[in-house]
Design a protein around this motif. Structure first.
Motif, PDB file in Angstrom:
ATOM      1  N   MET A 136       0.897  -1.266  -0.105  1.00 57.75           N
ATOM      2  CA  MET A 136       0.093   0.004  -0.167  1.00 57.75           C
ATOM      3  C   MET A 136       0.910   1.202  -0.058  1.00 57.75           C
ATOM      4  SD  MET A 136      -3.193   0.761   2.703  1.00 57.75           S
ATOM      5  CE  MET A 136      -3.711   2.434   2.462  1.00 57.75           C
ATOM      6  N   LYS A 137       0.679   2.087  -0.879  1.00 60.10           N
ATOM      7  CA  LYS A 137       1.476   3.254  -0.863  1.00 60.10           C
ATOM      8  C   LYS A 137       1.187   4.305  -0.106  1.00 60.10           C
ATOM      9  CE  LYS A 137       2.121   4.676  -5.261  1.00 60.10           C
ATOM     10  NZ  LYS A 137       2.150   5.247  -6.669  1.00 60.10           N
ATOM     11  N   PRO A 138       1.848   5.037   0.496  1.00 59.73           N
ATOM     12  CA  PRO A 138       1.706   6.075   1.399  1.00 59.73           C
ATOM     13  C   PRO A 138       1.060   7.103   1.024  1.00 59.73           C
ATOM     14  CG  PRO A 138       4.122   6.251   0.655  1.00 59.73           C
ATOM     15  CD  PRO A 138       3.600   4.916   0.414  1.00 59.73           C
ATOM     16  N   GLU A 139       0.186   7.674   1.660  1.00 58.35           N
ATOM     17  CA  GLU A 139      -0.947   8.833   1.284  1.00 58.35           C
ATOM     18  C   GLU A 139       0.099   9.954   1.217  1.00 58.35           C
ATOM     19  OE1 GLU A 139      -4.711  11.034   2.474  1.00 58.35           O
ATOM     20  OE2 GLU A 139      -4.245   9.047   3.647  1.00 58.35           O
ATOM     21  N   THR A 140       0.035  10.718  -0.011  1.00 54.28           N
ATOM     22  CA  THR A 140       0.848  12.084  -0.208  1.00 54.28           C
ATOM     23  C   THR A 140       0.198  13.138   0.502  1.00 54.28           C
ATOM     24  OG1 THR A 140       1.373  11.287  -2.319  1.00 54.28           O
ATOM     25  CG2 THR A 140       1.597  13.425  -1.931  1.00 54.28           C
ATOM     26  N   PRO A 141       0.773  14.003   1.289  1.00 48.64           N
ATOM     27  CA  PRO A 141       0.212  14.930   2.068  1.00 48.64           C
ATOM     28  C   PRO A 141      -0.329  16.036   1.154  1.00 48.64           C
ATOM     29  CG  PRO A 141       2.525  14.970   2.511  1.00 48.64           C
ATOM     30  CD  PRO A 141       2.223  13.759   1.573  1.00 48.64           C
ATOM     31  N   LEU A 142      -1.335  16.690   1.335  1.00 54.10           N
ATOM     32  CA  LEU A 142      -1.840  17.712   0.576  1.00 54.10           C
ATOM     33  C   LEU A 142      -1.133  19.271   1.026  1.00 54.10           C
ATOM     34  CD1 LEU A 142      -5.789  17.206   0.626  1.00 54.10           C
ATOM     35  CD2 LEU A 142      -4.220  16.728  -1.201  1.00 54.10           C
ATOM     36  N   PRO A 143      -0.729  19.827   0.054  1.00 55.67           N
ATOM     37  CA  PRO A 143      -0.231  21.259   0.180  1.00 55.67           C
ATOM     38  C   PRO A 143      -0.949  22.092   1.257  1.00 55.67           C
ATOM     39  CG  PRO A 143      -1.147  21.456  -2.034  1.00 55.67           C
ATOM     40  CD  PRO A 143      -1.337  20.011  -1.489  1.00 55.67           C
ATOM     41  N   PRO A 144      -0.423  23.024   2.192  1.00 54.59           N
ATOM     42  CA  PRO A 144      -1.281  23.710   2.994  1.00 54.59           C
ATOM     43  C   PRO A 144      -2.060  24.699   2.307  1.00 54.59           C
ATOM     44  CG  PRO A 144       1.005  24.256   3.202  1.00 54.59           C
ATOM     45  CD  PRO A 144       0.901  23.096   2.203  1.00 54.59           C
ATOM     46  N   ALA A 145      -3.170  25.056   2.675  1.00 56.31           N
ATOM     47  CA  ALA A 145      -4.113  26.051   2.151  1.00 56.31           C
ATOM     48  C   ALA A 145      -3.421  27.304   2.488  1.00 56.31           C
ATOM     49  CB  ALA A 145      -5.582  25.935   2.926  1.00 56.31           C
ATOM     50  N   PRO A 146      -3.518  28.227   1.439  1.00 56.40           N
ATOM     51  CA  PRO A 146      -3.043  29.703   1.393  1.00 56.40           C
ATOM     52  C   PRO A 146      -3.737  30.426   2.521  1.00 56.40           C
ATOM     53  CG  PRO A 146      -4.387  29.404  -0.660  1.00 56.40           C
ATOM     54  CD  PRO A 146      -4.362  27.962  -0.007  1.00 56.40           C
ATOM     55  N   HIS A 147      -4.829  30.248   2.852  1.00 61.58           N
ATOM     56  CA  HIS A 147      -5.729  30.961   3.739  1.00 61.58           C
ATOM     57  C   HIS A 147      -6.438  30.078   4.627  1.00 61.58           C
ATOM     58  CE1 HIS A 147      -4.549  34.747   1.555  1.00 61.58           C
ATOM     59  NE2 HIS A 147      -4.960  34.106   0.514  1.00 61.58           N
ATOM     60  N   LEU A 148      -6.255  30.209   5.831  1.00 61.59           N
ATOM     61  CA  LEU A 148      -6.820  29.393   6.865  1.00 61.59           C
ATOM     62  C   LEU A 148      -7.615  30.158   7.703  1.00 61.59           C
ATOM     63  CD1 LEU A 148      -3.765  26.894   8.104  1.00 61.59           C
ATOM     64  CD2 LEU A 148      -5.637  26.461   6.268  1.00 61.59           C
ATOM     65  N   THR A 149      -9.001  29.668   8.105  1.00 66.28           N
ATOM     66  CA  THR A 149      -9.952  30.460   8.908  1.00 66.28           C
ATOM     67  C   THR A 149      -9.499  30.026  10.430  1.00 66.28           C
ATOM     68  OG1 THR A 149     -11.764  30.343   7.384  1.00 66.28           O
ATOM     69  CG2 THR A 149     -12.495  30.776   9.645  1.00 66.28           C
ATOM     70  N   VAL A 150      -8.913  31.128  11.092  1.00 66.96           N
ATOM     71  CA  VAL A 150      -8.614  31.133  12.360  1.00 66.96           C
ATOM     72  C   VAL A 150      -9.308  32.011  13.250  1.00 66.96           C
ATOM     73  CG1 VAL A 150      -6.154  30.357  11.595  1.00 66.96           C
ATOM     74  CG2 VAL A 150      -6.722  32.895  11.986  1.00 66.96           C
ATOM     75  N   ASP A 151      -9.228  31.674  14.672  1.00 65.38           N
ATOM     76  CA  ASP A 151      -9.937  32.653  15.593  1.00 65.38           C
ATOM     77  C   ASP A 151      -8.869  33.622  15.907  1.00 65.38           C
ATOM     78  OD1 ASP A 151     -11.380  33.608  17.608  1.00 65.38           O
ATOM     79  OD2 ASP A 151     -11.267  31.875  19.192  1.00 65.38           O
ATOM     80  N   ILE A 152      -9.247  34.838  15.605  1.00 68.41           N
ATOM     81  CA  ILE A 152      -8.291  35.850  15.936  1.00 68.41           C
ATOM     82  C   ILE A 152      -8.170  36.001  17.316  1.00 68.41           C
ATOM     83  CG2 ILE A 152      -8.886  36.805  13.600  1.00 68.41           C
ATOM     84  CD1 ILE A 152     -10.230  39.223  15.343  1.00 68.41           C
ATOM     85  N   LEU A 153      -8.964  35.865  18.288  1.00 67.30           N
ATOM     86  CA  LEU A 153      -8.736  36.086  19.601  1.00 67.30           C
ATOM     87  C   LEU A 153      -7.944  35.112  20.154  1.00 67.30           C
ATOM     88  CD1 LEU A 153     -12.510  36.432  20.622  1.00 67.30           C
ATOM     89  CD2 LEU A 153     -11.062  38.360  20.116  1.00 67.30           C
ATOM     90  N   GLY A 154      -7.490  34.131  19.468  1.00 63.79           N
ATOM     91  CA  GLY A 154      -6.520  33.206  20.104  1.00 63.79           C
ATOM     92  C   GLY A 154      -5.040  33.530  19.365  1.00 63.79           C
ATOM     93  N   LEU A 155      -4.924  34.374  18.746  1.00 67.21           N
ATOM     94  CA  LEU A 155      -3.499  34.671  18.115  1.00 67.21           C
ATOM     95  C   LEU A 155      -2.880  35.360  18.935  1.00 67.21           C
ATOM     96  CD1 LEU A 155      -4.631  35.755  14.408  1.00 67.21           C
ATOM     97  CD2 LEU A 155      -3.598  33.628  15.228  1.00 67.21           C
ATOM     98  N   CYS A 156      -1.464  35.428  18.865  1.00 65.00           N
ATOM     99  CA  CYS A 156      -0.461  35.920  19.709  1.00 65.00           C
ATOM    100  C   CYS A 156       0.565  36.925  18.814  1.00 65.00           C
ATOM    101  CB  CYS A 156       0.143  34.898  20.523  1.00 65.00           C
ATOM    102  SG  CYS A 156      -0.632  34.072  21.570  1.00 65.00           S
ATOM    103  N   PRO A 157       0.082  38.082  18.249  1.00 65.54           N
ATOM    104  CA  PRO A 157       0.779  38.832  17.293  1.00 65.54           C
ATOM    105  C   PRO A 157       1.799  39.485  18.149  1.00 65.54           C
ATOM    106  CG  PRO A 157      -1.373  39.877  17.870  1.00 65.54           C
ATOM    107  CD  PRO A 157      -1.640  38.540  18.533  1.00 65.54           C
ATOM    108  N   SER A 158       2.802  40.060  17.830  1.00 61.49           N
ATOM    109  CA  SER A 158       3.667  40.853  18.651  1.00 61.49           C
ATOM    110  C   SER A 158       4.112  42.122  17.594  1.00 61.49           C
ATOM    111  CB  SER A 158       5.082  39.864  18.472  1.00 61.49           C
ATOM    112  OG  SER A 158       5.552  39.643  17.280  1.00 61.49           O
ATOM    113  N   VAL A 159       4.421  43.100  18.265  1.00 51.67           N
ATOM    114  CA  VAL A 159       4.900  44.375  17.438  1.00 51.67           C
ATOM    115  C   VAL A 159       6.371  44.329  17.038  1.00 51.67           C
ATOM    116  CG1 VAL A 159       4.960  46.955  17.992  1.00 51.67           C
ATOM    117  CG2 VAL A 159       3.172  45.548  18.932  1.00 51.67           C
ATOM    118  N   ARG A 160       6.626  44.996  15.926  1.00 52.06           N
ATOM    119  CA  ARG A 160       7.872  45.005  15.592  1.00 52.06           C
ATOM    120  C   ARG A 160       8.692  45.653  16.350  1.00 52.06           C
ATOM    121  NH1 ARG A 160       6.995  47.267  10.058  1.00 52.06           N
ATOM    122  NH2 ARG A 160       9.268  48.247  10.433  1.00 52.06           N
TER     123      ARG A 160
END
Length: 727
Positions: free
Chosen positions: A1-25
């Motif tokens: 059985m051949k290994p399953e080829t992983p799909l490329p990551p989606a260019p845009h993912l829907t995320v919960d912005i309240l859980g993000l940890c951004p940082s100021v430059r």
């Protein structure tokens, strides 16, 4: 059985912005300001030379973004610190989106390869579009700070108290001196834009713009800023220097920031004042011409362009600092975009936030700036098309594509891809707009108002002409004098005519003596011949007597002297048949007007109709008049001197190169059709010959759409004609 080829990551993912940890430059700098009575924080993006202003709550939230604190936690801590002034969730979402677009903060998602590649593509697209725009090209050259640092003492002197006092005294004295010579100045300034003066004017303009930008740079240094960059901007390939003084945004005092914006005009107006003093004190034509170039370029052109707040030049930045209306142009553009999406596409979008000033100011400024931007862009396109011939047409086409194309592409993309667009509503709006345009073009009537400048004159006046060649020795009357029939008006002299009369009289006496001698000697044949000689001499004598009588000019009728054509010809030789005076009879007054070619057909259709006439000096109540007839030919000749601008009249005139006397010394710039307007009722008792005024005729002039089309066509043709005239 051949290994399953992983799909490329989606260019845009829907995320919960309240859980993000951004940082100021780390390279972002912050300065504190008091703006509109409130404390705010100015964020400086050193890499991009951009400045952003945040309120207390917004800055508190941003300062908590350290890469480990989530957005939800930062929002909660902000609410604890600021209390009721804290941020709501929708405000936090908008703020975070804006911070990411400005690259003030970064997240793991924004730093992924796809997002970085997308940002690079957008930036490259903007750079390419800006680089191929033939209308405006910006070329950075060097950092001017090494040159400016040694000049800091000069900047402190110029933009200090004593510098302001000296500036005020010099500009005030120059304005007073120029006002005293205003007539000579305006007369000398007519040829500033002549084609042969273009190169000198361009050199003057470049020199003044260098001084202008140096003023900005010195003022920025004077109040604590730094000048990051300098270079040139090519507008229609015409070079214009610039300096980057955006660091002035972090200066706390609003009047100091306004002074940095005004420093260029401050320097140019001082140069104009010095040039005015040179112009009023010099008698050298070359020096006066160069001074005139400096005055016009440094004052009129600078104020029209740089002081205009509808474009993002000096006047705009002075206004937003003085009135504390930051980002007024940006808010205006956002309002236009939101209004278009909401009312045209039917998308239920939230209106742009507006913390400072009145919404009415934003709306009014957005509309006015949009109209002005269209006018300027169309003028630049016409200039390119006219001044550069075929190349100009290509530049105009490319510029139109770059100007309109991206906007049209974005709107088409929104209409086709955005599910929130209400296509039925869009269709109804499009249909209603199309029907409205059709109604305006074909049905809605348009009424024009034809205004005709006119002068009161006599109907069928008596023209008094010279009866014989001679020198005008004496003119006994002037305009306005009442004369009676047979009254002597002028006397001429002709020495040759008088001598010839005496010679002919002597020849006649000699011939009469010969005739009597022939009769006494009974020489019948010789006597007959002598009789023929006497007949010829008597005929010539009668002709000379009539010519001598013509040297004394008498009035042919009772009346008033309405016009004098030879007042300046006293002492000069005048030929027979030349008009000397015009005599009008009281009660025969009429009005003579000059109709523009655009209104002539309407006045011809209105023959016999009444029009309202207003004469200067007779109040607001109109005088009744009736259109008698419009003469068939347009003329350049000026039928009455009172209508010419040189005599205070409304019509522009120019010297007539074919003038033979004072009556036709000036001619109209554009031909006009003479129209005769009769006074109705007892109005003749209220008017005086020589009074000027105007008559108005309201008439239907097609439809509204055609009127708009004709107005735009006339405006474009006028622009082209003006450009061709100066080319």
């Amino acid at each position: 059985m051949k290994p399953e080829t992983p799909l490329p990551p989606a260019p845009h993912l829907t995320v919960d912005i309240l859980g993000l940890c951004p940082s100021v430059r780390d390279d972002v700098r912050v300065a504190v300001q008091v703006y509109g009575g409130r404390t705010c924080y100015v964020i400086e993006d050193v890499l991009r030379s951009k400045f952003y202003r945040l309120g207390l709550a917004e800055y508190t939230f941003v300062s908590l973004l350290d890469g480990q604190t989530t957005i939800a936690e930062a929002m909660g801590q902000t609410a604890e610190i600021c209390g009721s002034d804290g941020l709501e969730e929708c405000e936090v979402a908008t703020l975070c989106k804006w911070l990411l677009e400005c690259s003030i903060i970064t997240t793991e998602q924004s730093s992924c390869e796809n997002r970085l590649e997308e940002g690079r593509v957008k930036q490259q697209t903007r750079r390419v579009l800006g680089g191929v725009n033939p209308m405006i090209q910006k070329i950075p050259l060097f950092n001017p700070m090494p040159v400016l640092r040694p000049l800091d003492p000069l900047g402190k002197l110029i933009f200090g108290v004593w510098g302001g006092v000296v500036w005020s005294l010099v500009v005030g004295y120059a304005a007073f001196a120029l006002w005293e010579s205003w007539d000579a100045f305006t007369g000398a300034g007519r040829h500033v834009l002549a084609r042969q003066n273009w190169l000198v004017l361009l050199a003057t303009w470049l020199g003044l713009k260098l001084i202008h930008e140096a003023g900005h740079a010195l003022a920025c240094r004077r109040f604590g800023g730094h000048v990051r960059e300098s270079g040139i901007v090519l507008i229609l390939f015409a070079p214009m220097p610039y300096v980057d003084v955006t660091s002035g945004w972090k200066i706390d005092g609003k009047w100091q920031r306004a002074m940095i914006s005004a420093a260029g005009m401050y320097a140019e107006i001082f140069c104009a004042a010095i040039a005015a003093l040179v112009w009023t004190s010099s008698f050298d034509p070359l020096v006066r011409q160069h001074a005139m170039n400096v005055i016009v370029t440094a004052s009129l052109m600078t104020l029209l362009v740089n002081a205009n707040p509808l474009m993002r030049f000096d006047g705009y930045y002075m206004m937003i600092d003085a009135l504390e209306l930051p980002n007024l142009a940006t808010h205006g553009r956002r309002w236009l975009a939101t209004a278009t999406r909401r009312y045209f596409l039917g998308i239920d979008v939230r209106g742009p936030d507006r913390g400072e000033g009145s919404p009415a100011i934003v709306v009014a400024y957005a509309i006015a700036a949009l109209v002005w931007r269209w006018i300027v862009c169309v003028s630049l396109l016409l200039s390119a098309e006219v001044l550069m011939h075929g190349v100009g047409k290509a530049i105009a086409i490319i510029a139109i594509g770059l100007w309109v194309g991206p906007t049209c592409y974005r709107w088409i993309r929104v209409i086709l891809q955005n599910r929130l667009v209400r296509h039925r509503r869009l269709g109804w709006i499009t249909a209603a707009a199309s029907a409205t345009l059709w109604m305006c073009w074909s049905v809605v009537p348009w009424y024009s108002r034809g205004t005709v400048p006119l002068v009161v004159d006599y109907h069928h006046p008596h023209e008094v002409r010279i009866g014989a060649d001679g020198f005008l020795d004496e003119l006994l009357v002037s305009v306005g004098d009442v004369v009676s029939r047979g009254q002597i008006l002028a006397r001429l002299s002709n020495r040759e005519l008088e001598l010839e009369y005496r010679d002919v009289l002597l020849d006649l006496e000699t011939s009469d003596a010969r005739y009597r001698g022939f009769l006494s000697s009974e020489s019948i044949a010789a006597a007959g011949l002598e009789q023929k000689v006497q007949a010829a001499l008597r005929s010539r004598l009668a002709q000379l007597e009539r010519q001598l009588a013509g040297l004394v000019v008498c009035s042919p009728a009772d009346g008033v002297i309405a016009q004098c054509d030879v007042k300046s010809c006293v002492g000069t030789f005048i030929h027979r048949g030349k008009r000397l005076l015009v005599i009008g009879s009281h009660g025969s007054e009429t009005m003579l007007g000059l109709v523009d070619q655009a209104d002539v057909e309407a006045f011809r259709r209105a023959q016999g109709q009444r029009v309202d006439v207003r004469l200067w000096g007779m109040g607001e109540r109109p005088i009744a008049g009736r259109i008698d007839r419009v003469l068939p030919r347009a003329e350049l000749s000026l039928p009455h001197a009172a209508l010419g601008a040189d005599a205070g009249g409304p019509l522009p005139v120019r010297p007539n190169p074919q003038a033979t006397d004072d009556s036709d010394a000036m001619e109209l710039i554009a031909p006009r059709f003479p129209v005769l307007i009769d006074l109705v009722g007892g109005e003749t008792d209220r008017v005086l010959p020589g009074q000027t005024g105007y008559a108005r005729l309201v008439y239907r002039d097609g439809t509204l759409g055609r009127a708009v089309r004709d107005s735009l066509t006339d405006w474009i043709e006028d622009k082209r004609a003006m450009l061709r005239m100066h080319r």
